[in-house]
Scaffold this active site. Structure first.
Site, PDB file in Angstrom:
ATOM      1  N   SER A  21     -18.097  13.560  45.044  1.00 23.03           N
ATOM      2  CA  SER A  21     -17.032  13.214  44.096  1.00 23.03           C
ATOM      3  C   SER A  21     -17.552  13.110  42.665  1.00 23.03           C
ATOM      4  O   SER A  21     -16.775  12.893  41.739  1.00 23.03           O
ATOM      5  CB  SER A  21     -16.354  11.900  44.513  1.00 23.03           C
ATOM      6  OG  SER A  21     -17.315  10.874  44.647  1.00 23.03           O
ATOM      7  N   HIS A 155      28.541  15.880  33.074  1.00 19.12           N
ATOM      8  CA  HIS A 155      28.552  17.205  33.719  1.00 19.12           C
ATOM      9  C   HIS A 155      28.341  18.331  32.704  1.00 19.12           C
ATOM     10  O   HIS A 155      28.816  19.444  32.897  1.00 19.12           O
ATOM     11  CB  HIS A 155      29.855  17.451  34.479  1.00 19.12           C
ATOM     12  CG  HIS A 155      30.263  16.304  35.349  1.00 19.12           C
ATOM     13  ND1 HIS A 155      29.836  16.157  36.638  1.00 19.12           N
ATOM     14  CD2 HIS A 155      31.034  15.216  35.078  1.00 19.12           C
ATOM     15  CE1 HIS A 155      30.351  15.037  37.150  1.00 19.12           C
ATOM     16  NE2 HIS A 155      31.071  14.443  36.221  1.00 19.12           N
ATOM     17  N   SER A 276       6.262  33.481  19.853  1.00 21.64           N
ATOM     18  CA  SER A 276       6.198  34.432  20.965  1.00 21.64           C
ATOM     19  C   SER A 276       5.204  35.526  20.612  1.00 21.64           C
ATOM     20  O   SER A 276       5.100  35.933  19.454  1.00 21.64           O
ATOM     21  CB  SER A 276       7.578  35.031  21.187  1.00 21.64           C
ATOM     22  OG  SER A 276       7.468  36.278  21.849  1.00 21.64           O
ATOM     23  N   LYS A 282      10.954  34.176  17.329  1.00 22.62           N
ATOM     24  CA  LYS A 282      11.039  33.012  18.198  1.00 22.62           C
ATOM     25  C   LYS A 282      10.350  31.770  17.647  1.00 22.62           C
ATOM     26  O   LYS A 282       9.324  31.840  16.983  1.00 22.62           O
ATOM     27  CB  LYS A 282      10.410  33.338  19.561  1.00 22.62           C
ATOM     28  CG  LYS A 282      11.159  34.416  20.313  1.00 22.62           C
ATOM     29  CD  LYS A 282      12.425  33.885  20.938  1.00 22.62           C
ATOM     30  CE  LYS A 282      12.125  33.381  22.325  1.00 22.62           C
ATOM     31  NZ  LYS A 282      13.284  32.779  22.940  1.00 22.62           N
ATOM     32  N   ASN A 284       9.789  28.446  19.834  1.00 29.76           N
ATOM     33  CA  ASN A 284      10.106  27.909  21.159  1.00 29.76           C
ATOM     34  C   ASN A 284       9.651  26.460  21.334  1.00 29.76           C
ATOM     35  O   ASN A 284       8.601  26.077  20.811  1.00 29.76           O
ATOM     36  CB  ASN A 284       9.412  28.759  22.237  1.00 29.76           C
ATOM     37  CG  ASN A 284       9.966  30.171  22.291  1.00 29.76           C
ATOM     38  OD1 ASN A 284      11.143  30.389  22.023  1.00 29.76           O
ATOM     39  ND2 ASN A 284       9.107  31.125  22.618  1.00 29.76           N
ATOM     40  N   GLU A 289       8.902  21.718  26.965  1.00 25.38           N
ATOM     41  CA  GLU A 289       9.009  22.300  28.309  1.00 25.38           C
ATOM     42  C   GLU A 289       7.845  21.857  29.185  1.00 25.38           C
ATOM     43  O   GLU A 289       8.004  21.649  30.395  1.00 25.38           O
ATOM     44  CB  GLU A 289       9.059  23.834  28.214  1.00 25.38           C
ATOM     45  CG  GLU A 289      10.374  24.325  27.621  1.00 25.38           C
ATOM     46  CD  GLU A 289      10.334  25.788  27.197  1.00 25.38           C
ATOM     47  OE1 GLU A 289      11.376  26.300  26.795  1.00 25.38           O
ATOM     48  OE2 GLU A 289       9.255  26.407  27.250  1.00 25.38           O
TER      49      GLU A 289
HETATM   50  N1  ARG Z   1     -17.250   8.073  46.470  1.00 24.92           N
HETATM   51  C1  ARG Z   1     -16.547   7.213  47.352  1.00 24.92           C
HETATM   52  C2  ARG Z   1     -15.115   6.992  46.906  1.00 24.92           C
HETATM   53  O1  ARG Z   1     -14.780   7.463  45.894  1.00 24.92           O
HETATM   54  C3  ARG Z   1     -17.208   5.877  47.450  1.00 24.92           C
HETATM   55  C4  ARG Z   1     -18.255   5.880  48.422  1.00 24.92           C
HETATM   56  C5  ARG Z   1     -17.982   5.114  49.612  1.00 24.92           C
HETATM   57  N2  ARG Z   1     -18.422   5.980  50.615  1.00 24.92           N
HETATM   58  C6  ARG Z   1     -18.606   5.641  51.894  1.00 24.92           C
HETATM   59  N3  ARG Z   1     -18.980   6.577  52.668  1.00 24.92           N
HETATM   60  N4  ARG Z   1     -18.429   4.446  52.312  1.00 24.92           N
HETATM   61  O2  ARG Z   1     -14.348   6.373  47.572  1.00 24.92           O
END
Ligand code: ARG
Length: 463
Positions: A21, A155, A276, A282, A284, A289
């Protein structure tokens, strides 16, 4: 080598790539370091760390913070998330003899929940400021153009005339409810998970309230098992963002529609328009949007995250790692959209002539019915008679005010010469003087109330 390799052989590279992560949770670095410094102090108070060790750890962490801020932090293999990356670097800086003590009693489960709450709490003031900025822009415009009439729609067909300010303020009140919702969720986000350990608590800490206060939380979580898996604060923020996104989208839609050449009620400042690549004429409303379009993604993030949560068994499960990207996206979207819309609303110019020309006399049909009610006719019968007048006017190809009196009398004998005085847009608006109505004195009251509310927010009297 990961920090947790312990009893395991090295995990497959493809698995690591899938599970890591760090690419997205690295943005939690400041919260992670702040949490660790506070935790080191708590360990010192508990006698786990000596003062010297705590100081060394703190200095090391502060240096890592600077490395992140300057973009000089160097990632190493094994840095699967922000927590392991910071710990690995701390070990390099102060040695394992000292750094190896920081994680005593702590799990990444309570650590990550703490980090994410800290991060969100630090973002809330910016979101609130964005909301308040847009609210102020709407009230400012409403105050600056009090008295200007525009057609009101249901409406997408003309219904009754309204004050332009009344339309602006209708958007203000939605956002004001969002602001209140944000204040409300803050209290539930400000609960400290740290000290919950992996699931069962922490054998070293006897007091978590100090830790909570030091980190700016209102209190410590009551149940360690709940604390490591509670992501209500994420779901609530996502709901807030989805609903606020819907409100912004509806505002954007009104602005797009009313500024289109066909309506021509509003002129948008060119800074908020794009051209555009093919058609030279144009201008826009792409930014509006995108505000409208991103609301769809906000709704999707809420639905997706609730689905992630729904089948989870007790305790921490890695599924919870999926909380971060939706939260980052939601916060980022609002922080981008709100100031954009404030600037756009501030620079907005109404086109009074176009609004006046667009007003159809049909939008005064309710006045005719009310006129008859004033003559003692029951509303249902009055409604039928007014509809008859509308129909007759259409047949003759004239407006209601050009329909001759004999025609009116043929439809209902209670019609008299004075009916023509009622076919007046200002008068129609002025008569809607119930509290919350579009009559100028009521709209002025609304503006005062809106300003008072914003003043209280500014003074910190409203959550
Ligand atoms: N990176 C993990 C999270 O974002 C936290 C780690 C906890 N990981 C685990 N295997 N207990 O939740």
């Amino acid at each position: 080598m990961t920090l947790w390799a312990g009893r395991l052989t090295e995990t497959d590279a493809k698995v690591r790539l899938f599970c890591d992560s760090f690419p997205f949770d690295r943005r939690l670095y400041a919260a992670d370091i702040q949490g660790s410094i506070a935790y080191a102090r708590a360990l010192e108070r508990a006698g786990v760390l000596s003062r010297k060790e705590r100081v060394a750890i703190q200095r090391g962490l502060e240096r890592i913070l600077v490395e992140f801020k300057l973009g000089q932090f160097v990632v190493a293999p094994g840095d699967e998330d922000i927590h392991t990356a910071v710990e690995r670097r701390l070990t390099e800086l102060v040695g394992e003899e000292v750094a190896g003590k920081l994680h005593t009693g702590r799990s990444r489960n309570d650590q990550v929940a703490t980090d994410l709450r800290l991060w969100l709490l630090s973002e809330l003031p910016g979101i609130e400021a964005g909301l308040v900025g847009l609210e102020q822009a709407l009230v400012g415009k409403a105050e600056g153009h009090l008295g200007l009439l525009m057609p009101g729609y249901t409406h997408l067909r003309q219904a009754q005339p309204l004050l332009f300010s009344h339309w602006l303020l209708s958007h203000f009140w939605r956002l004001e409810r969002d602001r209140a919702r944000l204040g409300d969720l803050k209290g539930r986000a400000a609960v400290l998970p740290l000290g919950a350990g992996a699931i069962g608590g922490n054998p070293w800490l006897s007091d978590r309230e100090d830790l909570a206060r030091e980190l700016g939380f209102e209190r410590a979580a009551e149940n360690s098992l709940d604390a490591v898996s509670d992501r209500d604060f994420v779901a609530e923020l996502l709901f807030f963002a989805a609903l606020c996104g819907v409100h912004l989208s509806q505002l954007a839609e009104d602005l797009i529609l009313f500024s289109s050449p066909e309506f021509g009620f509003l002129k948008l400042d060119e800074r908020f328009l794009t051209g555009s690549s093919l058609m030279p004429q144009k201008a826009n409303p792409d930014p509006l949007e995108l505000v409208r379009g991103r609301a769809g993604r906000l709704i999707g993030e809420l639905c997706g995250f609730l689905s992630t949560l729904k089948g989870l068994p007790s305790g921490y499960n890695r599924d919870l790692q999926e909380d971060k990207e939706p939260l980052f996206l939601a916060v980022g979207t609002l922080k981008g959209a709100l100031p954009l819309l404030s600037g756009l609303v501030e620079a907005l110019e109404p086109e009074p002539r176009r609004m006046r020309e667009a007003l159809e006399e049909g939008a005064l049909a309710t006045e005719l019915a009310d006129y008859l009610v004033g003559k003692g006719v029951p509303f249902r019968a009055a409604h039928r008679a007014a509809a008859g007048a509308v129909k007759r006017a259409l047949e003759l190809g004239v407006g209601l005010s050009a329909l001759p009196l004999e025609e009116y009398r043929r439809i209902h004998p209670a019609f008299g010469e004075d009916l023509y005085g009622w076919l007046d847009f200002e008068r129609a608006v002025g008569r809607r003087a119930s509290p919350g109505g579009t009559a100028p004195q009521r709209v002025r009251q609304q503006i005062e109330l809106a300003k008072k509310t914003l003043k209280e927010v500014e003074d910190g009297n409203l959550s």
